[in-house]
Design a protein around this motif. Sequence first.
Motif, PDB file in Angstrom:
ATOM      1  N   ASN A   3       7.558  45.894  66.721  1.00 50.97           N
ATOM      2  CA  ASN A   3       8.705  45.172  66.806  1.00 50.97           C
ATOM      3  C   ASN A   3       9.827  45.925  67.326  1.00 50.97           C
ATOM      4  O   ASN A   3      10.414  46.740  66.454  1.00 50.97           O
ATOM      5  N   VAL A   4      10.108  45.904  68.686  1.00 48.25           N
ATOM      6  CA  VAL A   4      11.258  46.724  69.230  1.00 48.25           C
ATOM      7  C   VAL A   4      12.461  45.881  69.540  1.00 48.25           C
ATOM      8  O   VAL A   4      12.336  44.532  69.965  1.00 48.25           O
ATOM      9  N   ALA A   5      13.562  46.574  69.370  1.00 46.30           N
ATOM     10  CA  ALA A   5      14.744  45.743  69.835  1.00 46.30           C
ATOM     11  C   ALA A   5      15.437  46.750  70.798  1.00 46.30           C
ATOM     12  O   ALA A   5      15.246  48.106  70.894  1.00 46.30           O
ATOM     13  N   GLN A   6      15.974  46.199  71.830  1.00 47.33           N
ATOM     14  CA  GLN A   6      16.805  46.903  72.992  1.00 47.33           C
ATOM     15  C   GLN A   6      18.137  46.766  73.323  1.00 47.33           C
ATOM     16  O   GLN A   6      18.431  45.413  72.784  1.00 47.33           O
ATOM     17  N   ILE A   7      18.731  47.377  73.976  1.00 45.92           N
ATOM     18  CA  ILE A   7      20.283  47.022  74.307  1.00 45.92           C
ATOM     19  C   ILE A   7      20.142  47.634  75.743  1.00 45.92           C
ATOM     20  O   ILE A   7      19.672  48.828  76.079  1.00 45.92           O
ATOM     21  N   LEU A   8      20.221  46.796  76.859  1.00 46.91           N
ATOM     22  CA  LEU A   8      20.190  47.118  78.229  1.00 46.91           C
ATOM     23  C   LEU A   8      21.693  47.142  78.683  1.00 46.91           C
ATOM     24  O   LEU A   8      22.371  46.419  78.810  1.00 46.91           O
ATOM     25  N   VAL A   9      21.738  48.355  79.392  1.00 47.13           N
ATOM     26  CA  VAL A   9      22.934  48.508  80.112  1.00 47.13           C
ATOM     27  C   VAL A   9      22.378  48.499  81.689  1.00 47.13           C
ATOM     28  O   VAL A   9      21.779  49.528  81.965  1.00 47.13           O
ATOM     29  N   PRO A  10      22.452  47.283  82.316  1.00 52.04           N
ATOM     30  CA  PRO A  10      21.915  46.923  83.677  1.00 52.04           C
ATOM     31  C   PRO A  10      22.724  47.990  84.692  1.00 52.04           C
ATOM     32  O   PRO A  10      23.818  48.407  84.765  1.00 52.04           O
ATOM     33  N   LEU A  61       6.964  41.063  67.798  1.00 53.36           N
ATOM     34  CA  LEU A  61       5.722  41.785  67.496  1.00 53.36           C
ATOM     35  C   LEU A  61       4.987  41.869  68.720  1.00 53.36           C
ATOM     36  O   LEU A  61       4.534  40.747  68.991  1.00 53.36           O
ATOM     37  N   ARG A  62       4.286  42.773  69.193  1.00 57.92           N
ATOM     38  CA  ARG A  62       3.642  43.194  70.235  1.00 57.92           C
ATOM     39  C   ARG A  62       2.591  44.273  69.965  1.00 57.92           C
ATOM     40  O   ARG A  62       2.966  45.355  69.439  1.00 57.92           O
ATOM     41  N   PRO A  63       1.401  44.181  70.503  1.00 57.60           N
ATOM     42  CA  PRO A  63       0.554  45.593  70.582  1.00 57.60           C
ATOM     43  C   PRO A  63       0.981  46.457  71.330  1.00 57.60           C
ATOM     44  O   PRO A  63       1.869  46.069  72.387  1.00 57.60           O
ATOM     45  N   ILE A  64       0.768  47.658  71.470  1.00 59.71           N
ATOM     46  CA  ILE A  64       1.394  48.643  72.240  1.00 59.71           C
ATOM     47  C   ILE A  64       1.224  48.781  73.537  1.00 59.71           C
ATOM     48  O   ILE A  64       1.987  48.892  74.414  1.00 59.71           O
ATOM     49  N   GLY A  65       0.177  48.062  73.976  1.00 56.04           N
ATOM     50  CA  GLY A  65      -0.372  47.703  75.433  1.00 56.04           C
ATOM     51  C   GLY A  65       0.529  46.872  75.907  1.00 56.04           C
ATOM     52  O   GLY A  65       0.775  46.675  77.361  1.00 56.04           O
ATOM     53  N   LYS A  98      15.650  50.504  69.311  1.00 58.82           N
ATOM     54  CA  LYS A  98      15.165  50.636  67.962  1.00 58.82           C
ATOM     55  C   LYS A  98      13.697  50.217  67.542  1.00 58.82           C
ATOM     56  O   LYS A  98      13.495  48.914  67.920  1.00 58.82           O
ATOM     57  N   LEU A  99      13.066  50.919  66.948  1.00 59.66           N
ATOM     58  CA  LEU A  99      11.577  50.283  66.397  1.00 59.66           C
ATOM     59  C   LEU A  99      12.145  49.773  64.990  1.00 59.66           C
ATOM     60  O   LEU A  99      12.581  50.208  63.947  1.00 59.66           O
ATOM     61  N   LEU A 100      11.814  48.257  65.098  1.00 58.46           N
ATOM     62  CA  LEU A 100      12.155  47.394  63.733  1.00 58.46           C
ATOM     63  C   LEU A 100      11.120  47.306  62.585  1.00 58.46           C
ATOM     64  O   LEU A 100      11.284  47.464  61.568  1.00 58.46           O
ATOM     65  N   GLU A 101      10.003  47.463  63.414  1.00 59.35           N
ATOM     66  CA  GLU A 101       8.906  47.156  62.520  1.00 59.35           C
ATOM     67  C   GLU A 101       7.594  47.898  63.051  1.00 59.35           C
ATOM     68  O   GLU A 101       7.426  47.813  64.406  1.00 59.35           O
ATOM     69  N   LYS A 102       6.770  48.321  62.336  1.00 54.66           N
ATOM     70  CA  LYS A 102       5.339  48.915  62.840  1.00 54.66           C
ATOM     71  C   LYS A 102       4.283  48.352  61.896  1.00 54.66           C
ATOM     72  O   LYS A 102       4.316  48.736  60.758  1.00 54.66           O
ATOM     73  N   ARG A 103       3.185  47.583  62.421  1.00 55.34           N
ATOM     74  CA  ARG A 103       2.056  47.163  61.584  1.00 55.34           C
ATOM     75  C   ARG A 103       0.802  47.662  62.119  1.00 55.34           C
ATOM     76  O   ARG A 103       0.794  47.731  63.583  1.00 55.34           O
TER      77      ARG A 103
END
Length: 137
Positions: A3-10, A61-65, A98-103
């Motif tokens: 589960n990844v969070a991002q801040i995008l500066v376009p 949450l997403r698989p790494i792929g 930022k990595l919020l969660e890793k399962r």
Amino acid sequence: QYNVAQILVPVAEGATDAEKAAARKKAEGLLKQAQGGADFAKLARDNSGAQDAAQGGELGLRPIGRLPAVFANAVVDMKAGQVASQVVESPAGYHVIKLLEKRASSTAIAAKVQQTQVRHILIKTGPTMSADDARRQ
């Protein structure tokens, strides 16, 4: 699963070097704030140009792929709750991640898999080669 969070500066396509430098500087400032303990979700809501900004930049949450390759490379060795050590560049702009969660996946193989290399030589039988001749050869 990650589960990844991002801040995008376009960065607009065809942006000048000065515009790219300004965007990178802004992203690096946001990275320092995030590493300093600022609320990442608030930073994302206030500063991100991504579609997920309203959710605090959270991708779910997403698989790494199923993560973008630049994100997957950045988070694969991170621990949950950790902010990436540097800004990640993509065609869309600059990302603070930022990595919020890793399962661990429930279908992960716990045991090591033994691998073996195999080679073979195929000798075809036919009118000029009998099965006995092929075995001897």
